[in-house]
Design a protein around this motif. Structure first.
Motif, mmCIF file in Angstrom:
data_model
loop_
_atom_site.group_PDB
_atom_site.id
_atom_site.type_symbol
_atom_site.label_atom_id
_atom_site.label_comp_id
_atom_site.label_asym_id
_atom_site.label_seq_id
_atom_site.Cartn_x
_atom_site.Cartn_y
_atom_site.Cartn_z
ATOM 1 N N HIS A 21 -5.599 -3.855 5.450
ATOM 2 C CA HIS A 21 -6.108 -2.756 6.265
ATOM 3 C C HIS A 21 -7.162 -2.006 5.465
ATOM 4 O O HIS A 21 -7.215 -2.112 4.245
ATOM 5 C CB HIS A 21 -4.971 -1.795 6.603
ATOM 6 C CG HIS A 21 -4.324 -1.241 5.368
ATOM 7 N ND1 HIS A 21 -3.250 -1.832 4.759
ATOM 8 C CD2 HIS A 21 -4.659 -0.188 4.588
ATOM 9 C CE1 HIS A 21 -2.942 -1.167 3.674
ATOM 10 N NE2 HIS A 21 -3.769 -0.166 3.534
ATOM 11 N N PRO A 55 -5.720 4.688 -9.830
ATOM 12 C CA PRO A 55 -5.094 5.942 -10.234
ATOM 13 C C PRO A 55 -4.174 5.804 -11.440
ATOM 14 O O PRO A 55 -3.778 6.787 -12.037
ATOM 15 C CB PRO A 55 -4.294 6.338 -9.007
ATOM 16 C CG PRO A 55 -4.027 5.056 -8.296
ATOM 17 C CD PRO A 55 -5.213 4.188 -8.555
ATOM 18 N N SER A 94 0.832 -1.214 0.000
ATOM 19 C CA SER A 94 0.000 0.000 0.000
ATOM 20 C C SER A 94 0.861 1.255 0.000
ATOM 21 O O SER A 94 0.522 2.243 -0.641
ATOM 22 C CB SER A 94 -0.885 0.066 1.242
ATOM 23 O OG SER A 94 -1.730 -1.012 1.285
ATOM 24 N N LEU A 95 1.947 1.207 0.753
ATOM 25 C CA LEU A 95 2.822 2.384 0.789
ATOM 26 C C LEU A 95 3.352 2.672 -0.613
ATOM 27 O O LEU A 95 3.383 3.821 -1.054
ATOM 28 C CB LEU A 95 3.990 2.161 1.759
ATOM 29 C CG LEU A 95 3.617 1.972 3.223
ATOM 30 C CD1 LEU A 95 4.867 1.792 4.071
ATOM 31 C CD2 LEU A 95 2.807 3.149 3.744
ATOM 32 N N ILE A 121 4.642 9.891 2.736
ATOM 33 C CA ILE A 121 4.200 8.829 1.817
ATOM 34 C C ILE A 121 2.686 8.642 1.903
ATOM 35 O O ILE A 121 2.034 8.330 0.920
ATOM 36 C CB ILE A 121 4.949 7.515 2.137
ATOM 37 C CG1 ILE A 121 6.410 7.648 1.730
ATOM 38 C CG2 ILE A 121 4.289 6.323 1.441
ATOM 39 C CD1 ILE A 121 7.271 6.452 2.073
ATOM 40 N N LEU A 122 2.152 8.847 3.088
ATOM 41 C CA LEU A 122 0.714 8.634 3.256
ATOM 42 C C LEU A 122 -0.093 9.920 3.082
ATOM 43 O O LEU A 122 -1.238 10.008 3.530
ATOM 44 C CB LEU A 122 0.442 8.018 4.634
ATOM 45 C CG LEU A 122 0.942 6.575 4.757
ATOM 46 C CD1 LEU A 122 0.775 6.063 6.176
ATOM 47 C CD2 LEU A 122 0.201 5.670 3.790
ATOM 48 N N LYS A 161 -1.663 11.217 0.676
ATOM 49 C CA LYS A 161 -2.934 11.079 -0.020
ATOM 50 C C LYS A 161 -3.998 10.448 0.895
ATOM 51 O O LYS A 161 -5.113 10.943 0.996
ATOM 52 C CB LYS A 161 -2.741 10.225 -1.280
ATOM 53 C CG LYS A 161 -3.933 10.237 -2.170
ATOM 54 C CD LYS A 161 -3.559 10.456 -3.609
ATOM 55 C CE LYS A 161 -4.822 10.678 -4.407
ATOM 56 N NZ LYS A 161 -4.567 10.952 -5.803
ATOM 57 N N ASN A 162 -3.608 9.369 1.553
ATOM 58 C CA ASN A 162 -4.538 8.760 2.512
ATOM 59 C C ASN A 162 -4.930 9.768 3.585
ATOM 60 O O ASN A 162 -6.101 9.860 3.980
ATOM 61 C CB ASN A 162 -3.905 7.519 3.158
ATOM 62 C CG ASN A 162 -4.861 6.847 4.126
ATOM 63 O OD1 ASN A 162 -5.803 6.175 3.729
ATOM 64 N ND2 ASN A 162 -4.655 7.087 5.415
ATOM 65 N N PHE A 177 -2.742 3.819 8.976
ATOM 66 C CA PHE A 177 -3.726 4.421 8.084
ATOM 67 C C PHE A 177 -4.837 5.124 8.867
ATOM 68 O O PHE A 177 -5.703 4.480 9.456
ATOM 69 C CB PHE A 177 -4.316 3.355 7.142
ATOM 70 C CG PHE A 177 -3.296 2.864 6.159
ATOM 71 C CD1 PHE A 177 -3.196 3.429 4.899
ATOM 72 C CD2 PHE A 177 -2.387 1.889 6.525
ATOM 73 C CE1 PHE A 177 -2.223 3.006 4.007
ATOM 74 C CE2 PHE A 177 -1.404 1.457 5.640
ATOM 75 C CZ PHE A 177 -1.330 2.024 4.382
ATOM 76 N N ASN A 203 0.749 4.278 -2.624
ATOM 77 C CA ASN A 203 0.650 5.693 -2.242
ATOM 78 C C ASN A 203 1.788 6.510 -2.861
ATOM 79 O O ASN A 203 1.581 7.638 -3.296
ATOM 80 C CB ASN A 203 0.679 5.841 -0.716
ATOM 81 C CG ASN A 203 -0.690 5.642 -0.089
ATOM 82 O OD1 ASN A 203 -1.458 6.570 0.054
ATOM 83 N ND2 ASN A 203 -1.013 4.400 0.238
ATOM 84 N N ILE A 204 2.969 5.919 -2.893
ATOM 85 C CA ILE A 204 4.117 6.612 -3.495
ATOM 86 C C ILE A 204 3.842 6.859 -4.975
ATOM 87 O O ILE A 204 4.043 7.967 -5.486
ATOM 88 C CB ILE A 204 5.412 5.779 -3.316
ATOM 89 C CG1 ILE A 204 5.813 5.741 -1.836
ATOM 90 C CG2 ILE A 204 6.539 6.345 -4.172
ATOM 91 C CD1 ILE A 204 6.885 4.731 -1.508
ATOM 92 N N LEU A 205 3.334 5.823 -5.641
ATOM 93 C CA LEU A 205 3.065 5.952 -7.076
ATOM 94 C C LEU A 205 2.024 7.049 -7.342
ATOM 95 O O LEU A 205 2.164 7.840 -8.275
ATOM 96 C CB LEU A 205 2.605 4.605 -7.656
ATOM 97 C CG LEU A 205 2.277 4.599 -9.150
ATOM 98 C CD1 LEU A 205 3.473 5.068 -9.980
ATOM 99 C CD2 LEU A 205 1.849 3.206 -9.612
ATOM 100 N N GLN A 206 1.005 7.102 -6.504
ATOM 101 C CA GLN A 206 -0.008 8.158 -6.663
ATOM 102 C C GLN A 206 0.624 9.540 -6.563
ATOM 103 O O GLN A 206 0.302 10.435 -7.334
ATOM 104 C CB GLN A 206 -1.100 8.028 -5.591
ATOM 105 C CG GLN A 206 -2.052 6.883 -5.867
ATOM 106 C CD GLN A 206 -3.155 6.790 -4.827
ATOM 107 O OE1 GLN A 206 -3.338 7.695 -4.020
ATOM 108 N NE2 GLN A 206 -3.884 5.698 -4.845
#
Lengths: 113, 271
Positions: free
Chosen positions: B142, B31, A5-6, B59-60, B62-63, B177, A9-12
């Motif tokens: 998660h 995305p 997931s990280l 890194i998070l 966006k979340n 998260f 998120n990095i790619l986004q």
């Protein structure tokens, strides 16, 4: 395995920045990963290559900058190194300590074209 | 409602709605758009096109942006959202069904259930008479703030209601998260061993409340509650702890009091 997931998120973030920063390919990415961030560097590298495949960061090199854990000890009135969240002060044995560094995970910079 | 991803208008969940509202296992806006536009070649002639770009972004990020939006949505409506985290088998769903039975006459309650597979937990919740939405994370370990934000749309949450978000049973990944909840509540059953807080410190650090569940089993175990609480406070000095048994009801009163008090706090309009 939230390293996957990280990486997503990095790619986004890389895609989001591509327009703003005018690049079409990411060649290298530098991440700052704190020792206390709960991220396994090997798992992150493993996920990174597969998530970046066929994206603007396909074949990109991943550089991980380790950030040491550091906490403030109120007894010693100074910052001391720690390896885990629950560590006691290595000098006086006091705990809990207040973490001041090493829990971050940040994208620091990119080499792009 | 998804102002960040822009997928709020016109996106369809119809493949789920055809048969039921109880699953949200799609990923409707991957995305990766597959057609990245080449950047304009504005660099000076003769220079290598490769250059450095400073990002300096979490890194998070966006979340976290989705989580902020969720939090804004919830606070505008005075909804108390709790993110329930634990290992698998700690008794989260039983705690929820027992809590709902005791509160559903006086409070409006809804539940978002996160599991890798099956809608079993959502069915258990719905049997108590409150709406529940199952999110299947598939391979994911998660819930994330984006999926939870979309779950709000399906649940039609009432103002001043209580929303339980039962995360995937996992003491590691959900800690990172933010879902936009008011509090993470970590549930630890006394059959698991008192050293869980220092084995999985990130989760206990992220939680505001720890519930020691299944206390009816204490006479049959070597579990040392005081030691467990001391470990939790070592990782997170501010963590509050409640002991209870969802099965016998012992200690449930304090949990219900905490829930009502926290819900009341959501009604405050801060400047």
């Amino acid at each position: 395995m939230h390293e996957m997931s990280l990486c997503e998120n990095i790619l986004q973030t890389l895609q989001q920045q591509a327009n703003a920063q005018q690049y079409s390919k990411v060649k290298t990415i530098w991440l700052e990963i704190g020792e206390l961030a709960g991220v396994e560097a090997d798992a992150l590298r493993f996920s990174f290559d597969s998530v970046m495949q066929d994206s603007i960061a396909d074949q990109a090199r991943l550089e991980i900058i380790d950030i040491a854990g550091q906490a403030y000890c109120s007894h010693c009135a100074k910052n001391v190194p720690i390896q885990q969240r629950y560590d006691a002060c290595p000098e006086c044995g006091h705990f809990p300590l207040q973490i001041v560094a090493g829990d971050q995970m940040r994208i620091k910079q990119l080499e792009v074209e | 409602m998804c102002g960040i991803c822009g997928c709020g208008e016109g996106h369809t969940h119809s493949h789920e709605e055809d048969h039921s509202h109880d699953s949200l296992d799609h990923d409707h806006h991957n995305p990766i758009d597959g057609h990245q536009h080449a950047a304009q070649h504005t660099h000076a002639q003769g220079l290598s096109p490769a250059r450095m770009v400073q990002i300096e972004q979490d890194i998070l990020a966006k979340n976290n942006a989705y989580a902020d939006e969720n939090r804004r949505y919830l606070s505008q409506r005075g909804i108390l959202a709790l993110n329930l985290v634990s290992s698998p088998g700690s008794g989260k769903t039983s705690l929820l069904t027992e809590t709902i039975k005791r509160l559903k006459e006086e409070l409006s309650i809804a539940v978002i259930e996160g599991d890798q597979q099956t809608t079993r937990d959502a069915e258990r919740i719905r049997a108590t008479g409150v709406p529940a939405l199952q999110i299947n994370t598939g391979k994911g370990c998660h819930l994330d703030a984006h999926r939870v934000g979309h779950a709000f749309e399906h649940l039609a949450l009432s103002d001043h209601s209580l929303l339980f978000i039962e995360n995937v049973g996992n003491l590691v990944c959900p800690s990172a998260f933010d879902l936009g909840e008011a509090h993470k509540v970590v549930i630890l059953s006394v059959t698991e061993g008192e050293d869980k807080p220092i084995k999985y410190p990130d989760m206990f650090h992220a939680a505001d409340l720890m519930i020691l569940n299944k206390t009816d089993l204490l006479p049959y175990l070597d579990f040392n509650s005081a030691e467990c609480i001391a470990y939790a406070k070592r990782v997170n000095p501010k963590i509050k702890v409640l002991s209870l048994s969802a099965k016998t009801g012992e200690g449930m009163d304090n949990w219900l009091k905490w829930l009502k008090a926290e819900l009341e706090l959501q009604r405050i309009d801060y400047a």
